[in-house]
Design a protein around this motif. Structure first.
Motif, short mmCIF file in Angstrom:
data_model
loop_
_atom_site.label_atom_id
_atom_site.label_comp_id
_atom_site.label_asym_id
_atom_site.label_seq_id
_atom_site.Cartn_x
_atom_site.Cartn_y
_atom_site.Cartn_z
N PRO A 135 -28.11 32.94 42.76
CA PRO A 135 -27.31 33.93 42.02
C PRO A 135 -27.27 33.63 40.53
O PRO A 135 -27.21 32.46 40.11
CB PRO A 135 -25.91 33.79 42.63
N GLY A 136 -27.30 34.69 39.72
CA GLY A 136 -27.20 34.54 38.28
C GLY A 136 -25.77 34.28 37.86
O GLY A 136 -24.82 34.51 38.62
N LEU A 137 -25.60 33.79 36.62
CA LEU A 137 -24.27 33.47 36.11
C LEU A 137 -23.38 34.71 36.08
O LEU A 137 -22.18 34.62 36.41
CB LEU A 137 -24.39 32.88 34.70
N ALA A 138 -23.93 35.85 35.70
CA ALA A 138 -23.12 37.08 35.62
C ALA A 138 -22.50 37.42 36.97
O ALA A 138 -21.31 37.73 37.07
CB ALA A 138 -23.97 38.24 35.11
N PRO A 154 -30.15 34.94 52.27
CA PRO A 154 -29.01 34.17 52.79
C PRO A 154 -28.41 33.25 51.73
O PRO A 154 -29.14 32.68 50.90
CB PRO A 154 -29.63 33.35 53.93
N ASP A 155 -27.09 33.10 51.75
CA ASP A 155 -26.39 32.23 50.79
C ASP A 155 -26.39 30.80 51.34
O ASP A 155 -25.39 30.32 51.88
CB ASP A 155 -24.96 32.76 50.60
N ASN A 158 -23.63 28.37 50.01
CA ASN A 158 -22.23 28.81 50.12
C ASN A 158 -21.58 29.01 48.75
O ASN A 158 -20.46 28.56 48.50
CB ASN A 158 -21.42 27.80 50.95
N ILE A 159 -22.28 29.72 47.89
CA ILE A 159 -21.77 29.98 46.54
C ILE A 159 -20.65 31.01 46.56
O ILE A 159 -19.67 30.92 45.82
CB ILE A 159 -22.92 30.43 45.62
N PHE A 160 -20.78 32.01 47.44
CA PHE A 160 -19.80 33.08 47.50
C PHE A 160 -18.89 32.92 48.73
O PHE A 160 -19.32 32.34 49.74
CB PHE A 160 -20.50 34.44 47.58
N PRO A 161 -17.66 33.45 48.67
CA PRO A 161 -16.75 33.38 49.84
C PRO A 161 -17.36 34.11 51.04
O PRO A 161 -17.82 35.25 50.91
CB PRO A 161 -15.49 34.08 49.34
N LYS A 162 -17.34 33.48 52.19
CA LYS A 162 -17.95 34.06 53.40
C LYS A 162 -17.30 35.38 53.78
O LYS A 162 -17.96 36.30 54.28
CB LYS A 162 -17.83 33.07 54.57
N ASN A 163 -15.98 35.48 53.58
CA ASN A 163 -15.28 36.70 53.99
C ASN A 163 -15.60 37.92 53.13
O ASN A 163 -15.22 39.04 53.45
CB ASN A 163 -13.76 36.46 54.00
N LYS A 164 -16.32 37.70 52.01
CA LYS A 164 -16.69 38.81 51.14
C LYS A 164 -18.15 39.23 51.30
O LYS A 164 -18.52 40.32 50.89
CB LYS A 164 -16.47 38.43 49.66
N THR A 165 -19.00 38.34 51.83
CA THR A 165 -20.44 38.56 51.77
C THR A 165 -21.00 39.35 52.95
O THR A 165 -20.52 39.24 54.08
CB THR A 165 -21.19 37.22 51.67
N ILE A 166 -22.02 40.12 52.64
CA ILE A 166 -22.77 40.90 53.64
C ILE A 166 -24.25 40.73 53.31
O ILE A 166 -24.67 40.94 52.17
CB ILE A 166 -22.40 42.39 53.58
N LEU A 167 -25.06 40.33 54.28
CA LEU A 167 -26.50 40.18 54.09
C LEU A 167 -27.18 41.50 54.46
O LEU A 167 -27.15 41.91 55.62
CB LEU A 167 -27.03 39.04 54.95
N ALA A 168 -27.78 42.16 53.45
CA ALA A 168 -28.36 43.48 53.70
C ALA A 168 -29.78 43.62 53.20
O ALA A 168 -30.47 44.58 53.53
CB ALA A 168 -27.48 44.56 53.05
N GLY A 169 -30.26 42.66 52.38
CA GLY A 169 -31.58 42.81 51.78
C GLY A 169 -31.51 43.55 50.47
O GLY A 169 -30.42 43.86 49.97
#
Length: 541
Positions: A135-138, A154-155, A158-169
């Protein structure tokens, strides 16, 4: 039940490359399909970089604001970038207040940060999409303001909170998806077709490498080469020199500055092998077309994201990666020839590419936008939680009271009508402005400060909201503190911050001109006007 979706407003934003713009177009296309009854309003708020014309052609209204980017290395440009960031934050908030969308979708990049931050200030829901494996800084900054974070890869860290993320391509343009389902038409020349892509703006490194082996390649295949607008002229000249001894090969070399979507779809459909950078957009478009590829990552990409993208993709067997010394021209030629002479391996790579593809990514993201915005797909009109109706201010009548007795005192020896200026008469009738006229009256005793800017911003917004007139009048009566160039500095700051006044002094050709029906707009030039009114008052007292 069919949705009734009056006044649905989506704001999209992102940095200024094809990797940001083309997925936005794919997502908004699906968004429109999912809201079939009423045409939603879609705005792009961001910098005027590559691909803006494509947005306009797709029916997206563009609102341009500057965007600053924090340099990765020490440079004098950091000062101008910081100024751009400040301007971007102010203008982002201003335009967000004006547009007040139902939801904001950001494709990442510093071009979208100010819009995401402004949406958070106004409590407008935000969805961000991260294309790359790193992921970029922005987007790392924007993640804390977002309701949902949609990922292409895939993260793993674990940079982002799991409860917010969706893997869609990564979203791919519909024209390419449609081309991927067609039967590949026969190639009249019977030659293999090599397609060279350097990203939306070209790659100088790939261009040079291909040029080194161009005659050898053209002996065996046709080459379609997208080199970038800025590189086309030089590369066109250089390729003619390279092929000077074998001009008959020129017919097999198809050099293009940039391939429009319909041309790109045709070229990728016919391609046997693709050479490309490893930006997420390129990888997912190649995968969607089910094509074998050689990826040459940009090693200096932010955070090494292209290298990580290529590693994840090539592990599936869909392509091979060449970096550093392995990407030299002679090794590239060997790999090209090895793959094109091994149809079984090419077939396996094509199948792996199709498995990696995410053709429904744009639709999945569009559905998440609808869900997060609370747009109910029912017969009812959706409630706009973020819309605030302006308070209507009724204009009160002015009661004019005639003086009981008029007594003329002959203090002034001349008749008042002799000194009365014609401009005074124009004050009796205001122009069509709903009766709203607001003034910003700075003193040119230095540069504009934050409090000054706030006053200008509030007046500007109030005038625009009420279809009124916003004018500037320079209060230069304090001559003891007057700063040379102060007036120009104030007007230039207003210009840079995107606050456009209707009347007053304006910068023009490094000078100042005044425009409007109620001038002059510089206080020191109004002395005669005030003296004339003072004489009238004395005569009427």
């Amino acid at each position: 039940m069919t949705a009734k979706t009056n006044n649905i407003r989506l704001l999209v934003t992102g940095g200024g490359t094809g990797g940001h713009i083309f997925p936005i177009i794919a997502v908004t296309t699906e968004f429109k399909k999912l809201i079939p009854v009423a045409e939603p309003e879609i705005y792009f708020l961001g910098p005027a970089n590559f691909g803006i014309d494509n947005l306009t052609q797709s029916g997206i209204k563009t609102v341009i604001i500057p965007a600053g980017k924090i340099p990765r290395y020490p440079t004098v440009a950091i000062f101008s970038e910081i100024l751009k960031i400040i301007a971007s934050l102010f203008l982002g908030a201003l335009q967000m207040w004006r547009l007040m969308p139902d939801i904001v979708f950001s494709k990442g990049g510093f071009g979208g940060f100010s819009s995401v931050f402004a949406a958070w200030l106004f409590r407008i829901p935000v969805i961000i999409h991260e294309s790359d494996a790193v992921p970029g800084l922005a987007n790392r900054l924007c993640a804390r303001f977002a309701k949902k974070i949609i990922l292409s890869f895939p993260d793993e860290n674990n940079i982002f909170p799991k409860n917010k993320t969706i893997l869609a391509g990564n979203p791919v343009r519909s024209e390419l998806l449609e081309a991927s389902t067609k039967t590949v038409s026969a190639n009249p020349s019977q030659r293999k077709i090599l397609v060279v892509l350097g990203g939306s703006q070209g790659s100088q490194e790939i261009n040079t490498t291909v040029l080194d082996i161009l005659p050898e390649l053209l002996h065996d295949m046709e080459v379609v080469h997208q080199c970038g607008e800025n590189n086309f002229r030089d590369l066109s000249f250089e390729s003619k020199i390279v092929l000077e001894k074998e001009p008959e090969l020129e017919k097999y070399y198809h050099l293009r500055p940039f391939l429009k979507i319909e041309d790109l779809a045709t070229v990728l459909e016919k391609a046997d092998l693709i050479i490309s950078r490893s930006g997420a957009g390129s990888i997912f478009e190649i995968a969607a077309m089910g094509k074998a590829s050689i990826l040459i990552p940009l090693e200096s990409s932010a955070g090494g994201h292209q290298l990580k993208n290529a590693e994840i993709y090539t592990k599936t067997g869909a392509g091979i990666m060449l970096i550093g010394a392995n990407a030299k021209s002679h090794l590239l030629y060997e790999n090209i020839m090895t793959l094109l002479n091994d149809p079984e391996r090419l077939k396996l790579m094509q199948e792996a590419a199709k498995k990696f593809a995410t053709p429904n990514a744009a639709k999945v993201i569009a559905e998440e936008i609808i869900d997060t915005a609370g747009i109910k797909m029912t017969a009812e009109i959706p409630i706009k939680k973020n819309k605030v109706e302006p308070v209507k201010i009724e204009k009160q009548p002015v009661i004019k009271k005639k003086p009981e007795k008029i007594k003329q005192i002959n203090i002034v020896k001349v008749k008042p009508e002799e000194h009365r200026q014609p401009e005074i008469q124009r004050f009796t009738a205001l122009p069509a402005s709903n009766g709203v006229r607001v003034r910003y009256a700075p003193s040119p005793t230095g540069m504009m400060h934050v409090g000054n800017f706030r006053t200008a911003l509030y007046n500007y917004l109030f005038a625009r909201k009420n279809n009124g007139v916003f004018y500037v009048r320079i209060e230069d009566t304090d001559q003891t503190r007057y700063v040379e160039g102060g007036m120009e500095s104030i007007l230039e700051t207003l210009q840079v911050m995107g606050i456009k006044h209707d009347e007053g002094p304006f910068l023009q050709n490094k000078g100042i001109v005044q425009s409007g029906d109620f001038g002059p707009y510089i206080q020191s030039q109004r002395i005669d006007l005030y003296r004339s009114h003072a004489n009238d008052l004395v005569l009427l007292s």
